[in-house]
Design an enzyme around this catalytic site. Structure first.
Site, short mmCIF file in Angstrom:
data_model
loop_
_atom_site.label_atom_id
_atom_site.label_comp_id
_atom_site.label_asym_id
_atom_site.label_seq_id
_atom_site.Cartn_x
_atom_site.Cartn_y
_atom_site.Cartn_z
N CYS A 65 40.64 46.93 35.69
CA CYS A 65 40.63 45.57 36.11
C CYS A 65 40.03 45.42 37.48
O CYS A 65 39.49 46.30 38.03
CB CYS A 65 41.64 44.91 35.55
SG CYS A 65 43.11 45.45 36.57
C1 RB5 Z 1 40.97 39.21 37.51
O1 RB5 Z 1 39.93 38.31 38.51
C2 RB5 Z 1 41.72 40.12 38.41
O2 RB5 Z 1 42.82 39.57 38.64
C3 RB5 Z 1 41.98 41.30 37.50
O3 RB5 Z 1 40.66 41.91 37.22
C4 RB5 Z 1 42.86 42.25 38.04
O4 RB5 Z 1 42.64 42.73 39.41
C5 RB5 Z 1 44.21 42.03 38.02
O5 RB5 Z 1 45.08 42.84 38.39
#
Ligand code: RB5
Length: 148
Positions: A65
């Site tokens: 993420c």
């Molecule tokens: C998405 O914008 C972001 O919050 C997600 O990808 C991640 O970093 C969450 O921990």
């Protein structure tokens, strides 16, 4: 090795690169999405990767993420998952050897693709040591999970 991989929009591009890298290394990669960079929710992919491990379709999982944090938090809610964010090769292999980490979480807004490949390789090539002291600690971790 059979590896499940998933990412939200923040990790989509890096997931694509890591999928190609792992396939090139001869691994079987189960890509649970996302399949594009439109906004999506990391818990969905944490659940999907964990599901592949729980069903014994995959031995390890990788989640990407933006930071690695959200996916890691979500993955660790799922019984049997021992996930950690790691952006260095030492914790990526030691986390497996000592702590039986089975899901590696990466932040695509933190780490570049070449270092991510090295971290992934360290994670994938590592094996749990099965040393008595680590088994004992793992048992205690399992007991915590079982008590909730
Ligand atoms: C998405 O914008 C972001 O919050 C997600 O990808 C991640 O970093 C969450 O921990």
């Amino acid at each position: 090795m059979r590896i499940a991989i998933g990412a939200d929009h923040g990790g989509f591009e890096l997931k694509e690169e890591l999928t190609a890298f792992l396939k090139k290394q001869g691994h079987t990669v189960l890509d649970v999405g996302a399949y594009n960079d439109r906004p999506s929710d990391y818990p969905d992919f944490a659940l999907a990767v964990a599901g592949k491990i729980g069903e014994n379709e995959a031995v390890r999982g990788i989640l990407v993420c933006g930071s690695g944090v959200g996916a890691c938090i979500a993955a660790n809610k799922i019984p049997g998952i021992r996930a950690s964010v790691s952006h260095d090769t030492f914790s990526a292999h030691q986390g497996v050897e000592d702590d039986a980490m089975n899901v590696l979480c990466l932040g695509a807004r933190i780490i570049g693709p070449r270092l991510a490949e090295e971290v992934v390789a360290a994670f994938i090539n590592a094996r749990f040591s099965k040393a008595q002291r680590h088994r004992k600690r793992l048992r205690k971790v399992q007991d915590i999970e079982d008590s909730y």
